[in-house]
Design an enzyme around this catalytic site. Sequence first.
Site, mmCIF file in Angstrom:
data_model
loop_
_atom_site.group_PDB
_atom_site.id
_atom_site.type_symbol
_atom_site.label_atom_id
_atom_site.label_comp_id
_atom_site.label_asym_id
_atom_site.label_seq_id
_atom_site.Cartn_x
_atom_site.Cartn_y
_atom_site.Cartn_z
ATOM 1 N N GLU A 1 -6.309 18.061 5.743
ATOM 2 C CA GLU A 1 -5.131 17.219 5.632
ATOM 3 C C GLU A 1 -4.194 17.869 4.625
ATOM 4 O O GLU A 1 -4.612 18.592 3.729
ATOM 5 C CB GLU A 1 -5.525 15.821 5.148
ATOM 6 N N TRP B 1 0.838 -1.221 0.000
ATOM 7 C CA TRP B 1 0.000 0.000 0.000
ATOM 8 C C TRP B 1 0.864 1.259 0.000
ATOM 9 O O TRP B 1 1.816 1.370 0.773
ATOM 10 C CB TRP B 1 -0.887 0.001 1.242
ATOM 11 N N GLN C 1 4.018 7.818 1.893
ATOM 12 C CA GLN C 1 3.393 6.990 2.912
ATOM 13 C C GLN C 1 3.308 5.567 2.389
ATOM 14 O O GLN C 1 2.830 5.323 1.273
ATOM 15 C CB GLN C 1 1.985 7.517 3.224
ATOM 16 N N TRP D 1 3.478 9.685 9.860
ATOM 17 C CA TRP D 1 2.559 10.173 8.833
ATOM 18 C C TRP D 1 3.183 11.318 8.034
ATOM 19 O O TRP D 1 4.348 11.656 8.191
ATOM 20 C CB TRP D 1 1.234 10.584 9.492
ATOM 21 N N SER D 2 2.338 11.976 7.236
ATOM 22 C CA SER D 2 2.857 12.875 6.192
ATOM 23 C C SER D 2 3.567 14.110 6.719
ATOM 24 O O SER D 2 3.367 14.538 7.853
ATOM 25 C CB SER D 2 1.713 13.301 5.286
ATOM 26 N N ARG E 1 -2.161 17.611 11.892
ATOM 27 C CA ARG E 1 -1.121 16.889 11.137
ATOM 28 C C ARG E 1 -0.659 17.565 9.845
ATOM 29 O O ARG E 1 -1.219 18.540 9.389
ATOM 30 C CB ARG E 1 -1.609 15.482 10.804
ATOM 31 N N ASP E 2 0.361 16.931 9.252
ATOM 32 C CA ASP E 2 0.857 17.208 7.900
ATOM 33 C C ASP E 2 1.487 18.593 7.754
ATOM 34 O O ASP E 2 1.004 19.431 6.983
ATOM 35 C CB ASP E 2 -0.271 17.032 6.866
ATOM 36 N N ASN F 1 0.309 5.702 -0.049
ATOM 37 C CA ASN F 1 -0.589 6.855 -0.197
ATOM 38 C C ASN F 1 0.183 8.153 -0.314
ATOM 39 O O ASN F 1 0.996 8.249 -1.261
ATOM 40 C CB ASN F 1 -1.764 6.844 0.807
ATOM 41 N N ASP F 2 -0.034 9.122 0.540
ATOM 42 C CA ASP F 2 0.440 10.491 0.289
ATOM 43 C C ASP F 2 1.907 10.617 -0.161
ATOM 44 O O ASP F 2 2.784 10.014 0.456
ATOM 45 C CB ASP F 2 0.342 11.328 1.569
#
Length: 598
Positions: free
Chosen positions: A256, A74, A93, A137-138, A201-202, A76-77
């Site tokens: 996000e 998987w 990610q 995370w991002s 976040r991010d 993602n970002d």
Amino acid sequence: MIRPKGNLVSISLLQMAKSNMEISAILSLGLFSLLLRIRIDVEASQHGIEYVQYQVPESQPYRTAYHFQSPMNWLNDPNGPMYHEGVYHLFYQYNPYGAVFGDSMIWAHSVSYDLINWVHLDHAIEPSDPFDINSCWSGSATILPGNKPAILYTGIDANNYQVQNLAFPKNLSDPFLRVWEKYTQNPVITPPSTVDALNFRDPTTAWQGEDGKWRVIVGARNGHEGMAILYQSEDFVNWTVHLSPFYRSDSTGIWECPDFYPVSINSTNGVDTSVHNPSVKHVMKASFQVNWHDCYVLGTYDPEKENFIPEDDFTGTNLDLRFDYGKFYASKTFFDPAKNRRILWAWVNESDSSQDDIEKGWAGLQSIPRQVWLDKSGKQLIQWPIEEIDKLRDKQVSINGKELISGSIFEVSGITASQADVEVSFELPELESAELIDPTRVDAQLLCSEENASSLGIIGPFGLLVLAAKDLAEQTAIFFRVYKAQNRYIGLMCSDQSRSSLRNELDKTTYGAFFRIDPNLKKISLRSLIDHSIVESFGEEGRIAITSRVYPLLAIDKEAYLYAFNNGTLNVGISKLNAWSMKKTQFDDEQSFSYSLE
Ligand SMILES: *[C@@H]1O[C@H](CO)[C@@H](O)[C@H](O)[C@H]1NC(C)=O
Ligand SMILES: *[C@@H]1O[C@H](CO)[C@@H](O)[C@H](O)[C@H]1NC(C)=O
Ligand SMILES: *[C@@H]1O[C@H](CO)[C@@H](O)[C@H](O)[C@H]1NC(C)=O
Ligand SMILES: *[C@@H]1O[C@H](CO)[C@@H](O)[C@H](O)[C@H]1NC(C)=O
Ligand SMILES: *[C@@H]1O[C@H](CO)[C@@H](O)[C@H](O)[C@H]1NC(C)=O
Ligand SMILES: *[C@@H]1O[C@H](CO)[C@@H](O)[C@H](O)[C@H]1NC(C)=O
């Protein structure tokens, strides 16, 4: 722990236990049984742990040829994209334990000299300490003075709170910056009491003001209110919160992956994130988790009040400006000083089920990197695939001055239609007879599914059928219709997935957006990048973008065809059509890495 070696991947049985479902699904091989060529070797490791090696199937019909993908699992970002000393870096990610989103997300790391061919490196940032033990995370990269990159990322801490952490390259002389060290005093930012600690976040790329201080914003939520919170620092380590939100909106939920950057008002060139002068405007982008849309507003940054004043506010509705009206989320830009441009990356999700992803062994793509700049109107951004993509163009076919007669369809043959780049310029008939519409009362996406490619119109529907089966039992229509509104003409661009696959259980949402038509020009242009299971389409030279994911059963590889069609009652001209087969890009791991700087 999972180290790609060519296509050969090792997984310890301990991890297999974790990803048992994936493995058994791969072994049971529903849909893909004919396509999989699995090699299983069992060998004893020094510690008595057995390793199973298997090959991610090469002949999967939905693996892409020139989009960025991880070797498996998987993704993602996009995270921390940057250019450093001749090398482009893309972090992203990644779930090392399977083809679904996980509870121990990490930063995978790849590098490139040209944004096309990539080397997958060891993972850059993984959970290790109380400040990120539940996921990394991002976040974003900032190039500090002395050409020293720094990464700010969100850690999910031991309490599951979201905190912001700092990491630096261990060895600045390593051209690939392989190893990243976390700052020992992490976290550098913890959630302020005014926001939800589980939705904070991010961090963005930071920018430096004339006073020498650094600024960064972090996405946050308080109930339904979404916002960007500003922090300032003299030394990049000690961050102080700015009390009032940098910019906020009532009804958008968590923001996000916010992105905040200047764009030139009179040039397509990009500028560094810290640039602030009369020749720039600012872009504020947020990814709204409530509808999975990446929306942006244009406006002015006021460094004295430390806030952002938008020309038009976010509405939290379909009226917000979007980079892309299809599958396109968690996007992030970076400034590329090598070519003076700003480049946009985004995560493109799948449209099949998690079970399908487990069977495929992977999920998620990155969009083709797109250059972004401000439209001459000053009211929206323009996006265009980076020029490097043109280097992948191979065999070409051209059609000039062809009439697309009402009700007709014709095949564009001679290229690999499953892996192609198509540019077409349509010439419109007299516009007066166009159907009437009030675009303020109609949802473009809804209109695209109601007035689909098969429902007849006056000017349009006309466009391309991509990833189509020979008998048209499968087809993805990228098409236009032209409407008359009060005192102006409106175009509708659609990507119609409703007939894209004989498989029923897929998400086949049709996407669409309106655009203004210049009645003096009477033309519409389209470019579609087709790559097995993704179609990225750019209308009106990059004013509208729509990305779709499709999974045909018949229209795969050599059995995919490309057509142009017109289901309007008026004829439309094709003044120019160029289509190219596209080459495959190269993905290497470090061991097989062979190409060198040009
Ligand atoms: C840093 O990287 C350079 C270039 O790859 C290498 O020669 C050097 O040995 C590295 N230094 C350390 C301390 O690893
Ligand atoms: C952090 O920055 C603030 C504001 O500039 C300052 O008041 C404080 O003393 C700094 N703290 C440390 C530990 O440097
Ligand atoms: C862009 O606009 C700014 C402000 O009006 C002006 O100073 C600058 O010279 C312009 N640059 C170009 C390339 O036209
Ligand atoms: C990704 O796609 C899956 C399958 O269509 C869907 O269930 C999920 O909500 C999507 N997630 C995002 C973030 O788009
Ligand atoms: C397309 O639109 C027509 C007319 O509204 C409708 O009858 C048909 O069901 C639609 N087709 C699809 C595939 O949605
Ligand atoms: C064009 O319209 C006809 C009649 O409704 C329909 O059968 C055909 O599928 C349409 N073409 C496309 C590309 O949708």
